[in-house]
Write a protein that holds these residues in place. Structure first.
Motif, PDB file in Angstrom:
ATOM      1  N   PRO A  19      -0.551 -16.849  -0.470  1.00  0.00           N
ATOM      2  CA  PRO A  19      -1.140 -15.622  -1.012  1.00  0.00           C
ATOM      3  C   PRO A  19      -1.222 -14.544   0.067  1.00  0.00           C
ATOM      4  CG  PRO A  19      -2.845 -17.257  -0.614  1.00  0.00           C
ATOM      5  CD  PRO A  19      -1.536 -17.914  -0.300  1.00  0.00           C
ATOM      6  N   ARG A  20      -0.991 -13.321  -0.359  1.00  0.00           N
ATOM      7  CA  ARG A  20      -1.129 -12.163   0.526  1.00  0.00           C
ATOM      8  C   ARG A  20      -2.063 -11.184  -0.159  1.00  0.00           C
ATOM      9  NH1 ARG A  20       3.582  -7.836   2.304  1.00  0.00           N
ATOM     10  NH2 ARG A  20       2.174  -6.406   3.360  1.00  0.00           N
ATOM     11  N   GLN A  21      -3.048 -10.703   0.563  1.00  0.00           N
ATOM     12  CA  GLN A  21      -3.996  -9.750   0.005  1.00  0.00           C
ATOM     13  C   GLN A  21      -3.573  -8.331   0.352  1.00  0.00           C
ATOM     14  OE1 GLN A  21      -8.192 -10.648  -0.184  1.00  0.00           O
ATOM     15  NE2 GLN A  21      -8.633  -8.719   0.837  1.00  0.00           N
ATOM     16  N   LEU A  22      -3.510  -7.489  -0.664  1.00  0.00           N
ATOM     17  CA  LEU A  22      -3.164  -6.076  -0.500  1.00  0.00           C
ATOM     18  C   LEU A  22      -4.435  -5.275  -0.742  1.00  0.00           C
ATOM     19  CD1 LEU A  22       0.118  -6.248  -2.572  1.00  0.00           C
ATOM     20  CD2 LEU A  22      -0.142  -6.552  -0.113  1.00  0.00           C
ATOM     21  N   ASN A  23      -4.874  -4.548   0.263  1.00  0.00           N
ATOM     22  CA  ASN A  23      -6.155  -3.853   0.199  1.00  0.00           C
ATOM     23  C   ASN A  23      -6.069  -2.391  -0.184  1.00  0.00           C
ATOM     24  OD1 ASN A  23      -7.771  -6.111   1.087  1.00  0.00           O
ATOM     25  ND2 ASN A  23      -6.791  -5.839   3.077  1.00  0.00           N
ATOM     26  N   ASN A  24      -4.882  -1.800  -0.078  1.00  0.00           N
ATOM     27  CA  ASN A  24      -4.746  -0.370  -0.367  1.00  0.00           C
ATOM     28  C   ASN A  24      -3.307  -0.040  -0.761  1.00  0.00           C
ATOM     29  OD1 ASN A  24      -3.263  -0.060   2.094  1.00  0.00           O
ATOM     30  ND2 ASN A  24      -5.189  -0.007   3.207  1.00  0.00           N
ATOM     31  N   VAL A  25      -3.067   1.228  -1.037  1.00  0.00           N
ATOM     32  CA  VAL A  25      -1.747   1.667  -1.495  1.00  0.00           C
ATOM     33  C   VAL A  25      -0.686   1.435  -0.423  1.00  0.00           C
ATOM     34  CG1 VAL A  25      -0.395   3.652  -2.276  1.00  0.00           C
ATOM     35  CG2 VAL A  25      -2.723   3.366  -3.084  1.00  0.00           C
ATOM     36  N   ILE A  26      -1.042   1.626   0.823  1.00  0.00           N
ATOM     37  CA  ILE A  26      -0.066   1.421   1.894  1.00  0.00           C
ATOM     38  C   ILE A  26       0.394  -0.040   1.923  1.00  0.00           C
ATOM     39  CG2 ILE A  26       0.277   1.435   4.398  1.00  0.00           C
ATOM     40  CD1 ILE A  26      -1.599   3.894   4.489  1.00  0.00           C
ATOM     41  N   ASP A  27      -0.545  -0.972   1.779  1.00  0.00           N
ATOM     42  CA  ASP A  27      -0.179  -2.397   1.728  1.00  0.00           C
ATOM     43  C   ASP A  27       0.765  -2.669   0.564  1.00  0.00           C
ATOM     44  OD1 ASP A  27      -1.899  -2.853   3.880  1.00  0.00           O
ATOM     45  OD2 ASP A  27      -3.475  -3.748   2.633  1.00  0.00           O
ATOM     46  N   ALA A  28       0.443  -2.131  -0.609  1.00  0.00           N
ATOM     47  CA  ALA A  28       1.270  -2.348  -1.802  1.00  0.00           C
ATOM     48  C   ALA A  28       2.654  -1.728  -1.613  1.00  0.00           C
ATOM     49  CB  ALA A  28       0.585  -1.766  -3.035  1.00  0.00           C
ATOM     50  N   TYR A  29       2.693  -0.515  -1.080  1.00  0.00           N
ATOM     51  CA  TYR A  29       3.970   0.176  -0.856  1.00  0.00           C
ATOM     52  C   TYR A  29       4.851  -0.619   0.107  1.00  0.00           C
ATOM     53  CZ  TYR A  29       7.306   3.807   0.410  1.00  0.00           C
ATOM     54  OH  TYR A  29       8.464   4.510   0.637  1.00  0.00           O
ATOM     55  N   GLN A  30       4.255  -1.099   1.185  1.00  0.00           N
ATOM     56  CA  GLN A  30       5.015  -1.878   2.165  1.00  0.00           C
ATOM     57  C   GLN A  30       5.582  -3.147   1.525  1.00  0.00           C
ATOM     58  OE1 GLN A  30       2.747  -3.544   5.407  1.00  0.00           O
ATOM     59  NE2 GLN A  30       4.541  -3.602   6.725  1.00  0.00           N
ATOM     60  N   MET A  31       4.767  -3.820   0.714  1.00  0.00           N
ATOM     61  CA  MET A  31       5.232  -5.031   0.054  1.00  0.00           C
ATOM     62  C   MET A  31       6.392  -4.716  -0.896  1.00  0.00           C
ATOM     63  SD  MET A  31       4.826  -6.907  -2.940  1.00  0.00           S
ATOM     64  CE  MET A  31       5.328  -8.569  -3.287  1.00  0.00           C
ATOM     65  N   LEU A  32       6.279  -3.614  -1.629  1.00  0.00           N
ATOM     66  CA  LEU A  32       7.340  -3.206  -2.549  1.00  0.00           C
ATOM     67  C   LEU A  32       8.640  -2.889  -1.811  1.00  0.00           C
ATOM     68  CD1 LEU A  32       5.188  -0.941  -4.838  1.00  0.00           C
ATOM     69  CD2 LEU A  32       6.469  -2.965  -5.611  1.00  0.00           C
ATOM     70  N   MET A  33       8.529  -2.249  -0.661  1.00  0.00           N
ATOM     71  CA  MET A  33       9.720  -1.894   0.107  1.00  0.00           C
ATOM     72  C   MET A  33      10.383  -3.141   0.711  1.00  0.00           C
ATOM     73  SD  MET A  33       9.969   1.206  -0.594  1.00  0.00           S
ATOM     74  CE  MET A  33      11.375   1.642   0.424  1.00  0.00           C
ATOM     75  N   ASP A  34       9.595  -4.170   0.976  1.00  0.00           N
ATOM     76  CA  ASP A  34      10.129  -5.418   1.517  1.00  0.00           C
ATOM     77  C   ASP A  34      10.670  -6.332   0.419  1.00  0.00           C
ATOM     78  OD1 ASP A  34       9.442  -4.613   4.075  1.00  0.00           O
ATOM     79  OD2 ASP A  34       7.586  -5.785   4.132  1.00  0.00           O
TER      80      ASP A  34
END
Length: 94
Positions: A19-34
């Motif tokens: 599991p990876r926890q995404l705390n904000n939009v930047i975390d989500a954006y980075q995950m999407l780009m990866d």
């Protein structure tokens, strides 16, 4: 370009069921780009995150679009802590 934290973090399965926890939009954006893919849901989530980072939409709107992407890809960690593919294998042997 400061991202406010999500009201509730989003947890997704990555790698081999970690599991990876995404705390904000930047975390989500980075995950999407990866993320290795190019689906309409991924594109919508990227657009929503970019809009939130620019201040065009609120953080929770971007979170909702990201959660929809994660559900579609079956990587959203709900209440259980067992990755979906492992749970499916376990259930089929019962």
């Amino acid at each position: 370009m400061f991202a406010k934290p999500f009201e509730k973090p989003v947890r997704v399965w990555v790698g081999l069921g970690f599991p990876r926890q995404l705390n904000n939009v930047i975390d989500a954006y980075q995950m999407l780009m990866d993320w290795n893919g190019n689906s309409p849901e991924q594109k919508a989530a990227i657009r929503a995150c970019k809009a939130a980072l620019c201040g065009d939409v609120d953080t929770e709107t971007a979170r909702g679009v990201f959660v929809a992407f994660a559900k579609k890809k079956d990587i959203l960690v709900e209440d259980e802590l067992v990755p979906p593919q492992i749970a499916a294998r376990t259930d089929s042997h019962v």
